[in-house]
Every structure is written in structure tokens, then in C-alpha cells.
Design an enzyme around this catalytic site. Sequence first.
Site, PDB file in Angstrom:
ATOM      1  N   LYS A   1      -3.012  -1.442  -0.480  1.00  0.00           N
ATOM      2  CA  LYS A   1      -3.650  -1.356   0.773  1.00  0.00           C
ATOM      3  C   LYS A   1      -4.949  -1.179   0.601  1.00  0.00           C
ATOM      4  O   LYS A   1      -5.715  -1.526   1.733  1.00  0.00           O
ATOM      5  CB  LYS A   1      -3.110  -0.074   1.745  1.00  0.00           C
ATOM      6  CG  LYS A   1      -1.731  -0.251   2.316  1.00  0.00           C
ATOM      7  CD  LYS A   1      -1.809  -1.174   3.507  1.00  0.00           C
ATOM      8  CE  LYS A   1      -0.446  -0.968   4.434  1.00  0.00           C
ATOM      9  NZ  LYS A   1      -0.646  -1.673   5.679  1.00  0.00           N
TER      10      LYS A   1
ATOM     11  N   ASP B   1       0.806   6.032   6.776  1.00  0.00           N
ATOM     12  CA  ASP B   1       1.902   6.867   6.154  1.00  0.00           C
ATOM     13  C   ASP B   1       1.320   7.250   4.506  1.00  0.00           C
ATOM     14  O   ASP B   1       2.076   8.085   4.203  1.00  0.00           O
ATOM     15  CB  ASP B   1       3.037   5.851   5.825  1.00  0.00           C
ATOM     16  CG  ASP B   1       2.742   4.674   4.925  1.00  0.00           C
ATOM     17  OD1 ASP B   1       3.125   4.715   3.792  1.00  0.00           O
ATOM     18  OD2 ASP B   1       2.064   3.743   5.390  1.00  0.00           O
TER      19      ASP B   1
END
Length: 401
Positions: free
Chosen positions: A75, A122
Site C-alpha cells: 500500500k 484498515d
Amino acid sequence: MKEYLKLYRNQRKNDRCDVAFLSEQEAEHVKSYHESFPPYRETPLVELRHLSERLGVRDFFVKDESSRFGLNAFKVLGGSYAIGKHLAAALGFAEEDLSYQTITSSECREKSRNITFISTTDGNHGRGVAWTAHQLGCNCIIHMPAGSASERLENIRREGACADITAYNYDDSVRMSAREAEENGYVMVQDTAWEGYEDIPRWIMQGYLTMAYEAYRQLQRKGMRPTHIFVQAGVGSLAGAVTGFFRNVYPQDTPVITIVEPNEADCIYRTASADDGELHAVTGRMKTMMAGLACGEPCTIAWPILSAYADYFVSCPDYISAKGMRVLSSPLEEDARVVSGESGAVGVGLAAEILQNEKLAEIKKELRLDEKSIILCFSTEGATDKKNYYDIVWDGLEPSC
């Protein structure tokens, strides 16, 4: 067929979606930016020859992102590139000068030190945003949805961010961050898009190109090209980036691309299968162990790409991901071990289940999987929640959601 594994063949495939911003040329530029970061190392493309023999395909490749920038997930590629692009626009330096050295220079630090970046995550995306902000000496606020793992929260805090777990699901937490950004002049770095907020999400998608481009070049060096790609989706930004990139590099013979989601958060599958031109959201608490995929609303710039170029959409139960985690953690013979988290292993789990389960023979036939198939999957995270990882891999348990 197992009860909750649902497959939908894309009825709307066409060539009318512009994916030039996900081209090979753009990927080369993005990769050059990431290469300028001191921790950059090309992540492994793991060839699982013995697994491919067991499953009856020609070859099986897994892009292992567990070592990316020392952050255990891919990410950071999106967040770091989006922040770099934002600073280039805000501070007025040339696009060709975009690099780690530029954005961490004393001049840039002085101009950007009062900037606050904010995001909802998350875990993996927020950690990457926090890490990049820390490199710049900027402030960072990260909100996490209800049920997020405490280990992931602490990892973000260790990067210097002010982070908390909210009482809301992912999409409502995103809205909370957006309100705070508007009210306080923060810069929102979010990997989903909506009307009026598209530039940064587009840059995040471009950031993901480094992973796809590395895999493409690694396969080229082996004289291979994939016939099938399984890629997971949350809001669809990663899936859209991978789909758009491989459509660009293989325009005449694009691999069969299957988009995979958990049953409890399958907004992309629902949007595709409704086939009515509307986006379909999943609301409420999404009870899936695949925390990184527990997103209820499709990204508005990713969905047109998936609608135009993805071949299949699959909604699957958590045990598919659990199977992928165990397959990768228990390699056959000389195959390498891959530590893959709950959101990283679902593509491998789905491919293995389809190829092994006789009850899924019709799906195997539909996807044209056979002894000539070369499969590519993306393990997008390592064990970012170690307790849950070992509960699943050692004890066969599904963690609490």
C-alpha cells in the site's frame, strides 16, 4: 459448487475506457520515483513450480509484497506517490524532479512542515501514508474502522501518526476523515474516489503500477506471460490499476482477469452482477477476516476500468483466503514459502480451490484453466496481524471479525 462461492462473467466488456494513465510509460515513471527511496528493493516474484504441478497448470507465480519498504504490504506505493504528486503541485516543482530527494530536501520540508495528511485505513494504506508523512516531517492523522486489529493500530502510531479506531465501518470512517479534512484544511490521502475527489485517488492507483510493472518485467525475464490473473478488490483501486496496466501491455492477448472479493464486502461483484449501470454498495458492518478488503463502496474511477476490461467477478467466503494462506505457508518440496495475510492470499486460495475441487469443474472450464495456464496472483501483505495469521495457519480458525 460450494454454497457461497459466486462467479459472474462480465457482460459489458468493451474497449471504451481510457486507461492511458496506467500505461507502461507511466509505470516506468512511477517506478523511477519509488526507486529513489533508500528502502526500495524489487519485491520477489515467487515461482511455485511444484504447486503448479499439483494443480495441473503450466506455472504459478505469486508477487510477494511482504518486504515492500519494510512495511509488510504494497500500500505504501500508492500513498507515497500521491503525496509526492500533491507536493509537486502545491510547491511548484517540476514533474521530472519528483523524487525522494526532492520531497525530503530542507527546502521542501520547510514549505510542507505545517501540512497535515489524513486518511482512513484498515492498516496497510494508513501505515504507508504515516510513514511517508514522517519522512517529510509532516503531521498525519489516521482513522481506522471498528474492529481493526490493535497490532495494525500500533504499527501506524510507531510511524508518528495520531491514530485511532472509530466506532464506524470503513466507508463511514472515510466520510469522517473527509469532513475533518474540509473543516481543518488537511490533505485527504484516500484510495477511493467520489465526485470532486479524484486526483489523489488516481495518483494512488498510479502508485500501484510499480508492483504490476515489476511483475510484468520479472515474467518477461523468465520468458513468460500470464494467461490468468487473480487480483483482489476492496474499493477496486488495486484491481483497477492491475487490470488497466495489463490491458495496456497485452492489448491483443490480455490475460483472463478475475476480480476476487469477500462475500461480506463484495461491492464490485454486486455492481457487476446487477448490470444496471449503477454502483451498488454494501452497508453495515462487514464481517470478514479480510480486513483490507472490507470496503462497501466502489471507487468511481476504478469501476469503469473493471467494467471495461475485467473478465470475471467472484464473491467468496473467508475460507478461500484461509486456504490460500495455508497453501503459501506450507510449500511443496523446493517451492519457496510465502507469508501472506488474510487480504493477500485470497487470489491464490481461489485459484487452488477451483483447480482442486471437482464440484467447481464448470467454473474451471468457464475460466479456461488447463495445463497450459500460467497464473499470476498478488500477495499484497504479509502477516500484518500476527495473532490472526497463526490462528488461521496453525489452528485452522477464522479470526473474530
